[in-house]
Design an enzyme around this catalytic site. Structure first.
Site, PDB file in Angstrom:
ATOM      1  CG  HIS A  54     -19.888  20.350   0.079  1.00  0.00           C
ATOM      2  ND1 HIS A  54     -19.342  20.342  -1.189  1.00  0.00           N
ATOM      3  CD2 HIS A  54     -19.495  21.522   0.644  1.00  0.00           C
ATOM      4  CE1 HIS A  54     -18.672  21.456  -1.389  1.00  0.00           C
ATOM      5  NE2 HIS A  54     -18.736  22.185  -0.285  1.00  0.00           N
ATOM      6  CD  GLU A  56     -22.081  16.029  -2.552  1.00  0.00           C
ATOM      7  OE1 GLU A  56     -21.940  16.251  -3.762  1.00  0.00           O
ATOM      8  OE2 GLU A  56     -22.138  16.938  -1.697  1.00  0.00           O
ATOM      9  CB  CYS A  87     -18.169  15.697  -2.443  1.00  0.00           C
ATOM     10  SG  CYS A  87     -18.717  17.003  -1.312  1.00  0.00           S
TER      11      CYS A  87
END
Length: 150
Positions: A54, A56, A87
């Site tokens: 992801h 992040e 995250c």
């Protein structure tokens, strides 16, 4: 929110557009330290065949490598969509100071929408959160992506 927040969120939106070009879910992020972009990235789950890739996680890994420490005290993470539980948990564990996100995620948001992992009293660290910055723009990029998929 201040002018700096707006500038850095726009940089996260640039990263989201890069993900869109790669046919990734268009989420972008930047980490800011002492008023400067310290790391930037976007979703790469499809490209890397990695469920943890992801935006992040990508920027936290880059920032930690640059700093030489997993502790990201003094840093702010800007991301175009409210973080998921994975995250959000990583942000708490990284000891980030602040989170600024764009669109709210009513299905998986872990910074206030579905749950508020980043501010849970039982955990050993909490982040300051600003949500909804450039939410319309962030949402539009996501809509374009999912309309192409249908």
């Amino acid at each position: 929110m201040n002018q700096d927040d707006l500038y850095f969120m726009r940089e996260a939106l640039v990263e989201a557009e890069k993900a869109l070009v790669l046919d990734e879910v268009p989420i972008g992020a930047v980490i800011v330290y002492e008023g400067e972009i310290y790391a930037r990235g976007h979703n790469l789950r499809e490209c890397l065949a990695d469920p943890t890739a992801h935006a992040e996680i990508i920027v936290m890994r880059k920032a930690a490598a640059k700093r030489g420490s997993w502790r990201l005290h003094g840093m702010t993470l800007y991301v175009t969509l409210e973080p998921c539980p994975m995250c959000a948990g990583a942000m708490v564990n990284a000891r980030l100071d602040r989170l600024v996100f764009g669109a709210f995620d009513p299905k998986a948001g872990a910074a206030g929408s579905v749950m508020n992992l980043v501010a849970t009293e039982q955990l050993n660290h909490r982040l300051t959160v600003t949500g909804g910055l450039c939410a319309e723009e962030a949402g539009e990029i996501l809509k374009r992506f999912f309309q192409r998929k249908r």
